[in-house]
Design a protein around this motif. Structure first.
Motif, short mmCIF file in Angstrom:
data_model
loop_
_atom_site.label_atom_id
_atom_site.label_comp_id
_atom_site.label_asym_id
_atom_site.label_seq_id
_atom_site.Cartn_x
_atom_site.Cartn_y
_atom_site.Cartn_z
N VAL A 142 -62.32 -76.63 -5.43
CA VAL A 142 -61.17 -76.62 -4.53
C VAL A 142 -61.19 -75.36 -3.67
N VAL A 143 -61.03 -75.53 -2.38
CA VAL A 143 -61.00 -74.39 -1.45
C VAL A 143 -59.58 -74.29 -0.90
N THR A 144 -58.95 -73.13 -1.08
CA THR A 144 -57.53 -73.02 -0.78
C THR A 144 -57.20 -71.69 -0.09
N THR A 145 -56.07 -71.68 0.58
CA THR A 145 -55.58 -70.46 1.23
C THR A 145 -54.78 -69.60 0.26
N PHE A 146 -53.98 -70.26 -0.60
CA PHE A 146 -53.08 -69.53 -1.50
C PHE A 146 -53.49 -69.77 -2.94
N GLU A 147 -53.80 -68.69 -3.67
CA GLU A 147 -54.34 -68.85 -5.01
C GLU A 147 -53.31 -69.31 -6.03
N ASP A 148 -52.01 -69.13 -5.78
CA ASP A 148 -51.01 -69.54 -6.75
C ASP A 148 -50.30 -70.82 -6.33
N ASP A 149 -50.95 -71.58 -5.49
CA ASP A 149 -50.38 -72.83 -4.98
C ASP A 149 -50.30 -73.88 -6.08
N ASP A 150 -49.14 -74.57 -6.20
CA ASP A 150 -49.02 -75.65 -7.16
C ASP A 150 -50.04 -76.75 -6.91
N TYR A 151 -50.43 -76.94 -5.65
CA TYR A 151 -51.44 -77.95 -5.32
C TYR A 151 -52.75 -77.63 -6.03
N VAL A 152 -53.10 -76.35 -6.09
CA VAL A 152 -54.34 -75.94 -6.75
C VAL A 152 -54.28 -76.28 -8.23
N TYR A 153 -53.16 -75.96 -8.86
CA TYR A 153 -53.01 -76.23 -10.28
C TYR A 153 -53.15 -77.73 -10.56
N GLU A 154 -52.51 -78.55 -9.73
CA GLU A 154 -52.57 -80.00 -9.93
C GLU A 154 -53.99 -80.52 -9.69
N ALA A 155 -54.71 -79.91 -8.76
CA ALA A 155 -56.11 -80.32 -8.54
C ALA A 155 -56.96 -79.97 -9.76
N LEU A 156 -56.72 -78.82 -10.37
CA LEU A 156 -57.44 -78.46 -11.58
C LEU A 156 -57.10 -79.41 -12.72
N ARG A 157 -55.84 -79.76 -12.85
CA ARG A 157 -55.43 -80.73 -13.86
C ARG A 157 -56.08 -82.08 -13.63
N ALA A 158 -56.28 -82.43 -12.36
CA ALA A 158 -56.88 -83.72 -12.02
C ALA A 158 -58.37 -83.76 -12.32
N GLY A 159 -58.99 -82.58 -12.51
CA GLY A 159 -60.40 -82.57 -12.87
C GLY A 159 -61.30 -81.71 -12.01
N ALA A 160 -60.73 -80.96 -11.06
CA ALA A 160 -61.56 -80.05 -10.27
C ALA A 160 -62.13 -78.97 -11.19
N ASP A 161 -63.29 -78.45 -10.82
CA ASP A 161 -64.02 -77.53 -11.69
C ASP A 161 -63.72 -76.06 -11.43
N GLY A 162 -62.87 -75.79 -10.47
CA GLY A 162 -62.51 -74.42 -10.16
C GLY A 162 -61.99 -74.34 -8.75
N PHE A 163 -61.58 -73.14 -8.36
CA PHE A 163 -61.08 -73.00 -6.99
C PHE A 163 -61.60 -71.73 -6.35
N LEU A 164 -61.60 -71.75 -5.05
CA LEU A 164 -62.16 -70.67 -4.24
C LEU A 164 -61.20 -70.39 -3.09
N LEU A 165 -60.93 -69.13 -2.83
CA LEU A 165 -60.05 -68.77 -1.73
C LEU A 165 -60.80 -68.81 -0.40
N LYS A 166 -60.14 -69.28 0.64
CA LYS A 166 -60.78 -69.36 1.96
C LYS A 166 -61.14 -67.97 2.49
N ARG A 167 -60.47 -66.96 2.01
CA ARG A 167 -60.78 -65.60 2.48
C ARG A 167 -61.90 -64.95 1.65
N ALA A 168 -62.49 -65.70 0.73
CA ALA A 168 -63.55 -65.14 -0.12
C ALA A 168 -64.73 -64.68 0.73
N ARG A 169 -65.44 -63.66 0.24
CA ARG A 169 -66.62 -63.17 0.92
C ARG A 169 -67.75 -64.19 0.82
N PRO A 170 -68.67 -64.18 1.78
CA PRO A 170 -69.79 -65.15 1.74
C PRO A 170 -70.53 -65.17 0.41
#
Length: 216
Positions: free
Chosen positions: A82-110
């Motif tokens: 999951v690629v997201t703007t906000f790390e504490d977003d409820d959408y991210v948590y629900e995506a992880l619950r749905a089976g996503a393997d992790g998340f990455l912030l859009k501002r992350a370094r290359p």
């Protein structure tokens, strides 16, 4: 064979940026792009990517429902990051619950983006323990507690799950418990099986939601 990635984001500039970063690596290729979650399942069936870099918020079908659709309807589904703007977003948590393997912030370094894709492609789960603790706060519930108790983890498996919840790798858990790496791998597999978890991410979420591990 290079790691094949499907980019899913409704912002063309984000997709272009991710493509430039990933295709600069000799072991990664971008198989395709989608502007909405509704296109993901047919594209996965056609392209067979190893990893999906999935935006969470999209207009027609968001990343949560797209994740559920892929895991429900695709045999041998790809790993989902999951690629997201906000790390504490409820959408991210629900995506992880749905089976996503992790998340990455859009501002992350290359380098962080490349590492994340390689990690999930190898079967790892990308968690930020402190952030996950924050997202899990207040989500403990009776149903999750009952499911956890039915899983009947052994005391050693409980120890392993606590350390997984801190974000430790198998090697780090082995060092903490003074056990062999293969033994820890066996315990982790047993924890996932008993909890009905697809991967470490879902096992850790189950630990929080059952109250076995306190978010604090």
């Amino acid at each position: 064979m290079p790691i094949s990635v499907l980019l899913v984001d409704d912002e063309p500039l984000v997709r272009a940026g991710l493509r430039a970063i990933l295709e600069a690596q000799p072991d990664i290729e971008v198989a395709g792009e989608a502007a909405d979650g509704a296109s993901v399942v047919p594209m996965v069936r056609q392209l067979r990517p190893d990893v999906i870099a999935m935006d969470v918020r999209m207009p027609l079908l968001d990343g949560i429902e797209a994740t559920r659709a892929v895991l429900r309807s695709v045999a041998e589904p790809p790993r989902i990051l999951v690629v997201t703007t906000f790390e504490d977003d409820d959408y991210v948590y629900e995506a992880l619950r749905a089976g996503a393997d992790g998340f990455l912030l859009k501002r992350a370094r290359p380098a962080e983006i490349v590492h994340a894709v390689r990690l999930v492609a190898e079967g790892g789960s990308l968690l930020l323990p402190a952030t996950l603790r924050t997202m899990a706060a207040g989500r403990s519930n009776a149903r999750a507690r009952a499911d956890f108790e039915r899983a009947a983890l052994t005391e050693r498996e409980r120890q392993v799950l606590r350390l997984m919840s801190r974000g430790l790798s198998n090697a780090e858990i082995a060092g903490e418990l003074v056990l062999g790496a293969e033994t820890i791998k066996t315990h982790v597999s047993a924890v996932l099986g008993k909890l009905g978890a697809r991967d470490r991410t879902q096992a850790v979420i189950a630990a929080y939601e059952s109250g076995f591990v306190a978010p604090g």
